[in-house]
Every structure is written in C-alpha cells, then in structure tokens.
Design a protein around this motif. Structure first.
Motif, PDB file in Angstrom:
ATOM      1  N   LEU A 186       0.821  -1.206   0.000  1.00  0.00           N
ATOM      2  CA  LEU A 186       0.000   0.000   0.000  1.00  0.00           C
ATOM      3  C   LEU A 186       0.858   1.261   0.000  1.00  0.00           C
ATOM      4  O   LEU A 186       0.566   2.226  -0.717  1.00  0.00           O
ATOM      5  CB  LEU A 186      -0.944  -0.010   1.206  1.00  0.00           C
ATOM      6  CG  LEU A 186      -1.983   1.105   1.259  1.00  0.00           C
ATOM      7  CD1 LEU A 186      -2.947   1.014   0.083  1.00  0.00           C
ATOM      8  CD2 LEU A 186      -2.757   1.043   2.588  1.00  0.00           C
ATOM      9  N   ARG A 218      -5.503   7.133  -1.936  1.00  0.00           N
ATOM     10  CA  ARG A 218      -5.847   6.131  -0.941  1.00  0.00           C
ATOM     11  C   ARG A 218      -6.906   5.164  -1.468  1.00  0.00           C
ATOM     12  O   ARG A 218      -6.764   3.941  -1.365  1.00  0.00           O
ATOM     13  CB  ARG A 218      -6.341   6.825   0.338  1.00  0.00           C
ATOM     14  CG  ARG A 218      -6.919   5.923   1.404  1.00  0.00           C
ATOM     15  CD  ARG A 218      -5.913   5.066   2.108  1.00  0.00           C
ATOM     16  NE  ARG A 218      -4.818   5.807   2.701  1.00  0.00           N
ATOM     17  CZ  ARG A 218      -3.874   5.229   3.452  1.00  0.00           C
ATOM     18  NH1 ARG A 218      -3.913   3.915   3.665  1.00  0.00           N
ATOM     19  NH2 ARG A 218      -2.880   5.936   3.949  1.00  0.00           N
ATOM     20  N   ALA A 219      -7.973   5.686  -2.058  1.00  0.00           N
ATOM     21  CA  ALA A 219      -9.046   4.830  -2.566  1.00  0.00           C
ATOM     22  C   ALA A 219      -8.543   3.931  -3.695  1.00  0.00           C
ATOM     23  O   ALA A 219      -8.860   2.738  -3.747  1.00  0.00           O
ATOM     24  CB  ALA A 219     -10.215   5.688  -3.058  1.00  0.00           C
ATOM     25  N   ALA A 221      -5.389   3.022  -4.335  1.00  0.00           N
ATOM     26  CA  ALA A 221      -4.410   2.062  -3.823  1.00  0.00           C
ATOM     27  C   ALA A 221      -5.099   0.908  -3.099  1.00  0.00           C
ATOM     28  O   ALA A 221      -4.752  -0.268  -3.297  1.00  0.00           O
ATOM     29  CB  ALA A 221      -3.430   2.761  -2.882  1.00  0.00           C
ATOM     30  N   GLU A 222      -6.080   1.208  -2.294  1.00  0.00           N
ATOM     31  CA  GLU A 222      -6.791   0.146  -1.570  1.00  0.00           C
ATOM     32  C   GLU A 222      -7.557  -0.753  -2.533  1.00  0.00           C
ATOM     33  O   GLU A 222      -7.603  -1.977  -2.354  1.00  0.00           O
ATOM     34  CB  GLU A 222      -7.726   0.761  -0.528  1.00  0.00           C
ATOM     35  CG  GLU A 222      -6.977   1.405   0.634  1.00  0.00           C
ATOM     36  CD  GLU A 222      -7.896   2.114   1.612  1.00  0.00           C
ATOM     37  OE1 GLU A 222      -9.096   2.282   1.280  1.00  0.00           O
ATOM     38  OE2 GLU A 222      -7.417   2.498   2.704  1.00  0.00           O
ATOM     39  N   GLY A 223      -8.163  -0.149  -3.572  1.00  0.00           N
ATOM     40  CA  GLY A 223      -8.842  -0.949  -4.584  1.00  0.00           C
ATOM     41  C   GLY A 223      -7.875  -1.842  -5.338  1.00  0.00           C
ATOM     42  O   GLY A 223      -8.204  -2.991  -5.674  1.00  0.00           O
ATOM     43  N   THR A 224      -6.674  -1.340  -5.591  1.00  0.00           N
ATOM     44  CA  THR A 224      -5.655  -2.122  -6.286  1.00  0.00           C
ATOM     45  C   THR A 224      -5.205  -3.313  -5.440  1.00  0.00           C
ATOM     46  O   THR A 224      -5.036  -4.424  -5.948  1.00  0.00           O
ATOM     47  CB  THR A 224      -4.445  -1.231  -6.634  1.00  0.00           C
ATOM     48  OG1 THR A 224      -4.883  -0.161  -7.461  1.00  0.00           O
ATOM     49  CG2 THR A 224      -3.373  -2.028  -7.357  1.00  0.00           C
ATOM     50  N   VAL A 225      -5.033  -3.092  -4.153  1.00  0.00           N
ATOM     51  CA  VAL A 225      -4.626  -4.173  -3.258  1.00  0.00           C
ATOM     52  C   VAL A 225      -5.694  -5.264  -3.215  1.00  0.00           C
ATOM     53  O   VAL A 225      -5.378  -6.460  -3.209  1.00  0.00           O
ATOM     54  CB  VAL A 225      -4.341  -3.624  -1.844  1.00  0.00           C
ATOM     55  CG1 VAL A 225      -4.176  -4.763  -0.841  1.00  0.00           C
ATOM     56  CG2 VAL A 225      -3.088  -2.765  -1.855  1.00  0.00           C
ATOM     57  N   ARG A 226      -6.956  -4.862  -3.214  1.00  0.00           N
ATOM     58  CA  ARG A 226      -8.039  -5.852  -3.174  1.00  0.00           C
ATOM     59  C   ARG A 226      -8.036  -6.735  -4.424  1.00  0.00           C
ATOM     60  O   ARG A 226      -8.460  -7.895  -4.376  1.00  0.00           O
ATOM     61  CB  ARG A 226      -9.394  -5.152  -3.018  1.00  0.00           C
ATOM     62  CG  ARG A 226      -9.671  -4.657  -1.605  1.00  0.00           C
ATOM     63  CD  ARG A 226     -11.127  -4.280  -1.424  1.00  0.00           C
ATOM     64  NE  ARG A 226     -11.491  -3.112  -2.211  1.00  0.00           N
ATOM     65  CZ  ARG A 226     -11.386  -1.858  -1.789  1.00  0.00           C
ATOM     66  NH1 ARG A 226     -10.905  -1.606  -0.576  1.00  0.00           N
ATOM     67  NH2 ARG A 226     -11.758  -0.849  -2.557  1.00  0.00           N
ATOM     68  N   ARG A 228      -5.265  -7.504  -6.208  1.00  0.00           N
ATOM     69  CA  ARG A 228      -3.846  -7.734  -6.479  1.00  0.00           C
ATOM     70  C   ARG A 228      -3.584  -9.014  -7.260  1.00  0.00           C
ATOM     71  O   ARG A 228      -2.595  -9.121  -7.978  1.00  0.00           O
ATOM     72  CB  ARG A 228      -3.060  -7.765  -5.170  1.00  0.00           C
ATOM     73  CG  ARG A 228      -3.487  -8.878  -4.222  1.00  0.00           C
ATOM     74  CD  ARG A 228      -2.710  -8.862  -2.921  1.00  0.00           C
ATOM     75  NE  ARG A 228      -1.319  -9.246  -3.112  1.00  0.00           N
ATOM     76  CZ  ARG A 228      -0.495  -9.529  -2.099  1.00  0.00           C
ATOM     77  NH1 ARG A 228      -0.917  -9.414  -0.842  1.00  0.00           N
ATOM     78  NH2 ARG A 228       0.740  -9.887  -2.320  1.00  0.00           N
TER      79      ARG A 228
END
Length: 292
Positions: A186, A218-219, A221-226, A228
């Motif tokens: 993140l 932030r939004a 990056a968090e969506g990208t991690v979900r 991954r």
C-alpha cells in the motif's frame, strides 16, 4: 537400433525446439503439442531417406501445420478477448514456463496478426529462419515473405506517441506500480499514485457492486490491493502509443490499462475490459521482443 528407432531418436532431439516454434506461432501449448505430434507422424510415414537437413525439414513441416491451424481458427472466428479462464487464470507449470519465455505482451500482440504474418514474423525474427524457407511455408515469393515479416514487425513494435526517453520514464513509473500491486504494498502504491489520481473501469473488469470510478490515491491504492491477484498476469505494453498494461492470463488478453503519467506519478488510468473496446486498442510490445 533399427531405422525407425534412429529416426525417432533424431526427432526427439528436435522436439523441444519444434515445440517452442509451434507455441510462439499458435500461442497454445496443447495445440503446439498437437502440431509437433503431427510432424512426427508425417516424418515416420515419409522416412528419413532423402532428407538432407532434418531440423530444417521439421521446422517447415511444423510451421505449415501451425499455419493451417491458424487459418482454421480464423475461419471459426475464435474470440481472443475476454476469455473465461477460470478463477485466476493460472497456467500449469509447463505452460507457465512457455508463457514466461515468450512474455504475455508479445503473445497478446502476436494474436492480433494475420496467420501468414504471424508465421513469417516468428520464424524470421524469433528463430532466424531464412526467407527462402519461410516463402515455402507460407506459399509466397521470397519478397512477399519479407513483406509479411516486415509488416508484422511494424505491428509488434507499434508507433510510440512519445520520445524514447519520456517513454522509458513512463515505463519505470508503470513498472513500479505493477510491482507494488503484485506485492500488495500500500505504501509503495501511494508513492507512485498522484494524490488526485482517478481510476475508471469497465463494469466487466470489476467485482459485482464495485464502483466504476475511484478518485484519490488512498481509494485507488486500496482498490488495487483488493484486486492484487490480477497483477500476477499483468505486463507493460504499448497501448495506443503510450505505456500501458495488458492483463493476460495464459497469454490471452482479459484487460488493458490505458495510463496517464504526470510528474513521475500515475495521474489516471482506465481498465478496458469490453471486447469491442479491446479490439479498437492499438497494442504493441514495449521494448525488446527477442526470446528470453
């Protein structure tokens, strides 16, 4: 050892190379194995007598078989985009090695070429087969075979919309984004995304209920991690002349990302998943396409 056993042993010595040729032409390990097996059947029927250069003879035979398979595939109008490849699109170990050796971006771009173009390009640019031999495979004159390979090479390389130095800087930014996405990092994602980055996506690229538009580092990056897991099948490519990404499980195009890089960070990107939109994209290989 009998004559047939000797012939079989000579064929086995060529099998790996023939499979590599067939896979690059067809993009399917199973079809590549079928083509190589058919070449063996033809050799066993013909016998080795009168074949001066067995390696060249087998390359010609396998390439002709592959060309016929590509033409049959085109006649069936097989859909190369948006295929259902299972939950994660993972390839078996042997297939994964083949795909990695070629590179998913090159496999995707090869899939956009016509059958004769693809054969001419693979044989000449990837395996250094002389044009005289390629002409016999595709049933054209030697100058026509050269034109096929040249036309294919131009499509594979594409037409960059930016100077080489700027293109390289953008590639480094996008590669950093993919590395962070694969690692679920993140902090690294926040570092490579602009604070007001916008991510848009076709509905087909998203889980049910996920928003088609996200704004803010932030939004995004968090969506990208979900999501991954998808990045494991992603590679940089030239998308409409700029550095972008193709997501291609088993070498088949599922999504493409158009990316805007500003000030050393990603300012926006769009995930294209609609088959009609994917077809309209101009996809090319970014950088060297020689075998790895």
């Amino acid at each position: 050892m009998g004559d047939q056993e000797q012939l079989a042993a000579r064929f086995e010595a060529e099998r790996g190379r023939l499979r590599s040729v067939a896979f690059r032409i067809l993009g399917s390990p199973h079809e590549a194995d079928d083509a190589v097996q058919e070449a063996w059947l033809r050799l066993s029927r013909a016998g080795g007598d009168g074949i001066g250069n067995l390696a060249a003879w087998l390359t010609t035979v396998v390439s002709r078989i592959c060309l016929d398979m590509l033409r049959a595939r085109a006649t069936r109008r097989e859909e190369p985009y948006g295929l259902d490849l299972g939950a994660d699109g993972d390839a078996p170990g042997d297939e994964a090695v083949l795909i990695d050796a070629v590179g998913p971006a090159l496999l995707v771009v090869l899939g956009t070429l016509g059958p004769a173009e693809r054969v001419a390009f693979v044989l000449h640019d990837l395996f250094a087969v002389p044009f005289a031999d390629i002409a016999r495979v595709v049933g054209r004159s030697q100058p026509a075979a050269k034109k096929l390979a040249s036309r294919a090479r131009q499509k594979v390389r594409g037409t960059p919309a930016l100077p080489a130095a700027e293109l390289e800087r953008h590639r480094q930014v996008v590669e950093a984004f993919l590395a962070a996405a694969r690692g679920g990092d993140l902090a690294a994602l926040l570092d490579v995304l602009a604070p007001d980055v916008v991510r848009r996506a076709d509905p087909a690229a998203l889980p049910p209920g996920a928003p088609a538009r996200l704004r803010g580092a932030r939004a995004v990056a968090e969506g990208t991690v979900r999501l991954r897991e998808r990045s494991r099948h992603a590679a940089t490519a030239l998308v409409d002349g700029r550095v972008g990404v193709v997501v291609a499980p088993r070498g088949r195009l599922l999504f493409a990302l158009t990316v805007t890089v500003e000030g050393g960070r990603i300012g926006a990107y769009e995930v294209v998943a609609d088959p009609d939109r994917l077809r309209r994209l101009d996809l090319a290989v970014l950088g060297d396409f020689s075998p790895r």
